[in-house]
Design an enzyme around this catalytic site. Structure first.
Site, mmCIF file in Angstrom:
data_model
loop_
_atom_site.group_PDB
_atom_site.id
_atom_site.type_symbol
_atom_site.label_atom_id
_atom_site.label_comp_id
_atom_site.label_asym_id
_atom_site.label_seq_id
_atom_site.Cartn_x
_atom_site.Cartn_y
_atom_site.Cartn_z
ATOM 1 N N CYS A 1 0.868 -1.176 0.000
ATOM 2 C CA CYS A 1 0.000 0.000 0.000
ATOM 3 C C CYS A 1 0.906 1.227 0.000
ATOM 4 O O CYS A 1 1.623 1.468 0.978
ATOM 5 C CB CYS A 1 -0.902 -0.014 1.229
ATOM 6 S SG CYS A 1 -1.940 1.451 1.398
ATOM 7 N N CYS B 1 -5.228 6.101 -3.650
ATOM 8 C CA CYS B 1 -4.550 4.805 -3.679
ATOM 9 C C CYS B 1 -3.147 5.041 -4.235
ATOM 10 O O CYS B 1 -2.990 5.407 -5.400
ATOM 11 C CB CYS B 1 -5.315 3.807 -4.538
ATOM 12 S SG CYS B 1 -4.472 2.206 -4.677
#
Length: 261
Positions: free
Chosen positions: A76, A199
């Site tokens: 991530c 994101c």
């Protein structure tokens, strides 16, 4: 183990995370239901994901990441930037760091709330129709669209993420549109199973898709706006090889607290 669990909350361009200092191994990462509950926005703390900061040899720390569904996730990018800020605030690092994540080692620099994170090299970009598919630490599908602000990202992203090709492993679905001197990106994230405000690996993938589509080469920096703020992606492109990949943007402390296990 019962008792009080101390945690901190950070967000990077609207991507929010629960962070736990697990250097003393107080948190067992195997309780999927408990992690899912902590990330639940109605019954828990609320977050797009949870991260453990752990001790590991030869690095400042290890980043262990879990999706909001409670299961261990892939890399991530915004989480990586937030855990760097967390490590700085804990006094583990100063302005630079080298840490280990699920996709390998990462370096980063932090100044105030701005984190410049090194991402993995990318050696392959494939296509699915007119969309681009690549892995920037997590798998991504990138589709160029028009009128992105009006797109039903949940419905369109859910359909692609759950089609016959991607349903089993899952994929993050990014929609991108040119905007001013940069681009606008919205993302449906697997594991969250919904649109998120940002994101990091997704905007990295989107920027690479732009470079492929435009047939750019050499050193490139692309500004990308997401719903939660502004991010900058840079890399060197040589054919289909992307190296010196950087993800830059804000990582902010929100609050800290404790919750009963």
């Amino acid at each position: 183990m019962s008792g009080k669990l101390l945690f901190s909350k950070y967000q990077g361009a609207g991507n929010d995370f629960i962070l736990i200092d697990n250097r003393s191994a107080i948190f067992g990462p195997t309780d999927v239901d408990f992690i899912k509950k902590l990330c639940d926005r109605k019954f828990g703390i609320g977050a797009d994901g949870l991260m453990l900061l752990q001790d590991i040899k030869n690095f400042d720390f290890e980043m262990l990441y879990f999706n909001a569904d409670g299961r261990e996730g892939t890399m991530c990018g915004n989480g990586g930037r937030c855990i760097v800020a967390f490590a700085r605030d804990l006094g583990i690092i100063n302005s630079e760091t080298a840490f280990l994540a699920v996709d390998g080692d990462h370096d980063a620099k932090i100044s105030a709330n701005q984190v410049d994170l090194g991402m993995i090299d990318v050696q392959q970009v494939t296509t699915d129709g007119e969309a681009y598919v690549l892995n920037t630490g997590s798998p991504h599908y990138v589709s160029f669209v028009e009128n992105l602000s009006e797109l039903d990202v949940y419905t369109a992203g859910y359909r692609i993420r759950n089609n016959e090709r991607y349903k089993e492993e899952g994929i993050n679905v990014n929609f991108i549109e040119a905007e001013g001197n940069g681009y606008f990106v919205r993302t449906f994230e697997r594991g969250v199973e919904d649109e998120t405000l940002a994101c990091g690996t997704g905007v990295t993938a989107a920027a690479m898709a732009v470079a492929v589509q435009q047939q750019w080469e050499g050193d490139i920096e692309i500004p990308i706006r997401v719903l939660g703020g502004q991010l900058y992606i840079s890399f060197n492109k040589n054919g289909s090889h992307f190296t010196n990949v950087r993800l830059k943007g804000p990582a902010d402390f929100v609050f800290r607290g404790e919750i009963t296990r």
